[in-house]
Design a protein around this motif. Structure first.
Motif, PDB file in Angstrom:
ATOM      1  N   ILE A  20       5.874 -11.126 -33.004  1.00  0.00           N
ATOM      2  CA  ILE A  20       6.026  -9.669 -32.923  1.00  0.00           C
ATOM      3  C   ILE A  20       6.828  -9.353 -31.674  1.00  0.00           C
ATOM      4  O   ILE A  20       6.467  -9.768 -30.574  1.00  0.00           O
ATOM      5  CB  ILE A  20       4.661  -8.947 -32.846  1.00  0.00           C
ATOM      6  N   MET A  21       7.906  -8.627 -31.856  1.00  0.00           N
ATOM      7  CA  MET A  21       8.739  -8.194 -30.732  1.00  0.00           C
ATOM      8  C   MET A  21       9.076  -6.726 -30.995  1.00  0.00           C
ATOM      9  O   MET A  21      10.054  -6.415 -31.668  1.00  0.00           O
ATOM     10  CB  MET A  21      10.014  -9.036 -30.644  1.00  0.00           C
ATOM     11  N   ASP A  22       8.227  -5.834 -30.506  1.00  0.00           N
ATOM     12  CA  ASP A  22       8.495  -4.418 -30.729  1.00  0.00           C
ATOM     13  C   ASP A  22       8.330  -3.648 -29.423  1.00  0.00           C
ATOM     14  O   ASP A  22       8.187  -4.241 -28.353  1.00  0.00           O
ATOM     15  CB  ASP A  22       7.644  -3.852 -31.871  1.00  0.00           C
ATOM     16  N   GLN A  23       8.325  -2.326 -29.489  1.00  0.00           N
ATOM     17  CA  GLN A  23       8.273  -1.502 -28.284  1.00  0.00           C
ATOM     18  C   GLN A  23       6.905  -1.515 -27.614  1.00  0.00           C
ATOM     19  O   GLN A  23       6.758  -1.039 -26.497  1.00  0.00           O
ATOM     20  CB  GLN A  23       8.713  -0.065 -28.580  1.00  0.00           C
ATOM     21  N   TYR A  24       5.898  -2.107 -28.270  1.00  0.00           N
ATOM     22  CA  TYR A  24       4.547  -2.108 -27.734  1.00  0.00           C
ATOM     23  C   TYR A  24       4.128  -3.434 -27.120  1.00  0.00           C
ATOM     24  O   TYR A  24       3.377  -3.472 -26.150  1.00  0.00           O
ATOM     25  CB  TYR A  24       3.543  -1.738 -28.829  1.00  0.00           C
ATOM     26  N   VAL A  25       4.568  -4.537 -27.741  1.00  0.00           N
ATOM     27  CA  VAL A  25       4.083  -5.850 -27.330  1.00  0.00           C
ATOM     28  C   VAL A  25       5.069  -6.940 -27.757  1.00  0.00           C
ATOM     29  O   VAL A  25       5.782  -6.775 -28.746  1.00  0.00           O
ATOM     30  CB  VAL A  25       2.676  -6.110 -27.936  1.00  0.00           C
ATOM     31  N   ASN A  26       5.097  -8.010 -26.985  1.00  0.00           N
ATOM     32  CA  ASN A  26       5.756  -9.253 -27.405  1.00  0.00           C
ATOM     33  C   ASN A  26       4.640 -10.246 -27.648  1.00  0.00           C
ATOM     34  O   ASN A  26       3.808 -10.486 -26.763  1.00  0.00           O
ATOM     35  CB  ASN A  26       6.676  -9.801 -26.325  1.00  0.00           C
ATOM     36  N   ALA A  45       7.223 -10.627 -17.339  1.00  0.00           N
ATOM     37  CA  ALA A  45       6.265  -9.560 -17.640  1.00  0.00           C
ATOM     38  C   ALA A  45       4.882 -10.071 -17.261  1.00  0.00           C
ATOM     39  O   ALA A  45       4.694 -11.266 -17.027  1.00  0.00           O
ATOM     40  CB  ALA A  45       6.291  -9.216 -19.126  1.00  0.00           C
ATOM     41  N   ASN A  46       3.916  -9.171 -17.193  1.00  0.00           N
ATOM     42  CA  ASN A  46       2.529  -9.615 -17.127  1.00  0.00           C
ATOM     43  C   ASN A  46       2.234 -10.245 -18.474  1.00  0.00           C
ATOM     44  O   ASN A  46       2.615  -9.710 -19.517  1.00  0.00           O
ATOM     45  CB  ASN A  46       1.592  -8.433 -16.879  1.00  0.00           C
ATOM     46  N   LEU A  47       1.585 -11.402 -18.469  1.00  0.00           N
ATOM     47  CA  LEU A  47       1.308 -12.029 -19.759  1.00  0.00           C
ATOM     48  C   LEU A  47      -0.092 -12.593 -19.828  1.00  0.00           C
ATOM     49  O   LEU A  47      -0.731 -12.852 -18.809  1.00  0.00           O
ATOM     50  CB  LEU A  47       2.363 -13.090 -20.089  1.00  0.00           C
ATOM     51  N   TYR A  48      -0.539 -12.751 -21.063  1.00  0.00           N
ATOM     52  CA  TYR A  48      -1.829 -13.353 -21.374  1.00  0.00           C
ATOM     53  C   TYR A  48      -1.551 -14.546 -22.263  1.00  0.00           C
ATOM     54  O   TYR A  48      -0.901 -14.421 -23.294  1.00  0.00           O
ATOM     55  CB  TYR A  48      -2.742 -12.341 -22.069  1.00  0.00           C
ATOM     56  N   MET A  49      -2.025 -15.706 -21.828  1.00  0.00           N
ATOM     57  CA  MET A  49      -1.771 -16.957 -22.529  1.00  0.00           C
ATOM     58  C   MET A  49      -3.108 -17.466 -23.060  1.00  0.00           C
ATOM     59  O   MET A  49      -4.024 -17.734 -22.284  1.00  0.00           O
ATOM     60  CB  MET A  49      -1.144 -17.959 -21.558  1.00  0.00           C
ATOM     61  N   THR A  50      -3.215 -17.595 -24.385  1.00  0.00           N
ATOM     62  CA  THR A  50      -4.435 -18.058 -25.027  1.00  0.00           C
ATOM     63  C   THR A  50      -4.225 -19.466 -25.570  1.00  0.00           C
ATOM     64  O   THR A  50      -3.277 -19.701 -26.319  1.00  0.00           O
ATOM     65  CB  THR A  50      -4.819 -17.127 -26.203  1.00  0.00           C
ATOM     66  N   VAL A  51      -5.108 -20.378 -25.181  1.00  0.00           N
ATOM     67  CA  VAL A  51      -5.051 -21.747 -25.679  1.00  0.00           C
ATOM     68  C   VAL A  51      -5.835 -21.802 -26.991  1.00  0.00           C
ATOM     69  O   VAL A  51      -7.043 -21.590 -27.017  1.00  0.00           O
ATOM     70  CB  VAL A  51      -5.637 -22.760 -24.670  1.00  0.00           C
ATOM     71  N   HIS A  75      -4.469 -14.838 -17.478  1.00  0.00           N
ATOM     72  CA  HIS A  75      -3.583 -13.721 -17.141  1.00  0.00           C
ATOM     73  C   HIS A  75      -2.632 -14.243 -16.081  1.00  0.00           C
ATOM     74  O   HIS A  75      -3.058 -14.798 -15.061  1.00  0.00           O
ATOM     75  CB  HIS A  75      -4.362 -12.523 -16.607  1.00  0.00           C
ATOM     76  N   ILE A  76      -1.331 -14.071 -16.297  1.00  0.00           N
ATOM     77  CA  ILE A  76      -0.309 -14.526 -15.355  1.00  0.00           C
ATOM     78  C   ILE A  76       0.533 -13.310 -14.973  1.00  0.00           C
ATOM     79  O   ILE A  76       1.140 -12.676 -15.840  1.00  0.00           O
ATOM     80  CB  ILE A  76       0.547 -15.645 -15.977  1.00  0.00           C
ATOM     81  N   PRO A  77       0.546 -12.970 -13.684  1.00  0.00           N
ATOM     82  CA  PRO A  77       1.291 -11.787 -13.243  1.00  0.00           C
ATOM     83  C   PRO A  77       2.803 -11.970 -13.371  1.00  0.00           C
ATOM     84  O   PRO A  77       3.318 -13.089 -13.363  1.00  0.00           O
ATOM     85  CB  PRO A  77       0.907 -11.636 -11.763  1.00  0.00           C
ATOM     86  N   ILE A  78       3.490 -10.849 -13.458  1.00  0.00           N
ATOM     87  CA  ILE A  78       4.948 -10.839 -13.522  1.00  0.00           C
ATOM     88  C   ILE A  78       5.527 -11.557 -12.300  1.00  0.00           C
ATOM     89  O   ILE A  78       4.928 -11.532 -11.220  1.00  0.00           O
ATOM     90  CB  ILE A  78       5.486  -9.391 -13.628  1.00  0.00           C
ATOM     91  N   ARG A  79       6.663 -12.220 -12.479  1.00  0.00           N
ATOM     92  CA  ARG A  79       7.412 -12.936 -11.440  1.00  0.00           C
ATOM     93  C   ARG A  79       6.660 -14.140 -10.879  1.00  0.00           C
ATOM     94  O   ARG A  79       6.911 -14.562  -9.757  1.00  0.00           O
ATOM     95  CB  ARG A  79       7.869 -11.989 -10.329  1.00  0.00           C
ATOM     96  N   THR A  80       5.764 -14.717 -11.656  1.00  0.00           N
ATOM     97  CA  THR A  80       5.087 -15.951 -11.269  1.00  0.00           C
ATOM     98  C   THR A  80       5.866 -17.114 -11.874  1.00  0.00           C
ATOM     99  O   THR A  80       6.124 -17.124 -13.079  1.00  0.00           O
ATOM    100  CB  THR A  80       3.635 -15.965 -11.800  1.00  0.00           C
ATOM    101  N   THR A  81       6.253 -18.082 -11.064  1.00  0.00           N
ATOM    102  CA  THR A  81       6.972 -19.248 -11.579  1.00  0.00           C
ATOM    103  C   THR A  81       5.986 -20.142 -12.321  1.00  0.00           C
ATOM    104  O   THR A  81       4.941 -20.516 -11.772  1.00  0.00           O
ATOM    105  CB  THR A  81       7.655 -20.026 -10.437  1.00  0.00           C
ATOM    106  N   THR A  99       2.802  -7.660 -22.196  1.00  0.00           N
ATOM    107  CA  THR A  99       2.681  -6.211 -22.264  1.00  0.00           C
ATOM    108  C   THR A  99       2.514  -5.653 -20.859  1.00  0.00           C
ATOM    109  O   THR A  99       1.767  -6.227 -20.086  1.00  0.00           O
ATOM    110  CB  THR A  99       1.536  -5.779 -23.192  1.00  0.00           C
ATOM    111  N   PRO A 100       3.190  -4.591 -20.462  1.00  0.00           N
ATOM    112  CA  PRO A 100       4.231  -3.972 -21.280  1.00  0.00           C
ATOM    113  C   PRO A 100       5.397  -4.942 -21.477  1.00  0.00           C
ATOM    114  O   PRO A 100       5.542  -5.899 -20.728  1.00  0.00           O
ATOM    115  CB  PRO A 100       4.657  -2.750 -20.468  1.00  0.00           C
ATOM    116  N   ILE A 101       6.181  -4.658 -22.446  1.00  0.00           N
ATOM    117  CA  ILE A 101       7.259  -5.573 -22.798  1.00  0.00           C
ATOM    118  C   ILE A 101       8.267  -5.646 -21.651  1.00  0.00           C
ATOM    119  O   ILE A 101       8.446  -4.703 -20.899  1.00  0.00           O
ATOM    120  CB  ILE A 101       7.954  -5.159 -24.109  1.00  0.00           C
TER     121      ILE A 101
END
Length: 103
Positions: A20-26, A45-51, A75-81, A99-101
């Motif tokens: 899903i790649m829309d205006q609400y979420v990737n 972006a801020n992201l959530y990674m689920t194993v 949860h991984i904050p934006i601009r984290t390598t 999210t946000p995208i």
């Protein structure tokens, strides 16, 4: 029909797909056999990674590699390598939600 169905691949092979790649979420689906992963990169972006299955081996910024099993959500904050890898024999499967995208 009100709902919309999205499907992702069922596989043992390396897969990176944008479900899903829309205006609400990737919403991304990833599968990594042993030794595979993503190029080292900063999160856009801020992201959530689920194993979903397997064991995630991940290093963030200059931290040592940490491992997370199925059922973990990070949860991984934006601009984290990020250095995302599968260092184990069992296939690693992830869902990544941004999210946000990213702009």
């Amino acid at each position: 029909m009100i709902q919309k169905e999205y499907r992702f691949k069922q596989s043992e092979e390396k897969t990176i797909e944008k479900v899903i790649m829309d205006q609400y979420v990737n919403y991304l689906h990833m599968i990594f056999p042993m030794g595979e992963g993503l190029p080292v990169h900063p999160s856009n972006a801020n992201l959530y990674m689920t194993v979903i299955r397997g064991t995630l081996s991940i290093s963030l910024n200059d931290q040592p590699v940490m491992e997370y099993g199925a059922g973990s959500v990070l949860h991984i904050p934006i601009r984290t390598t990020m250095n995302v890898r599968n260092l184990h024999p069992k296939v690693l499967e992830l869902i990544v939600v941004k999210t946000p995208i990213p702009e």
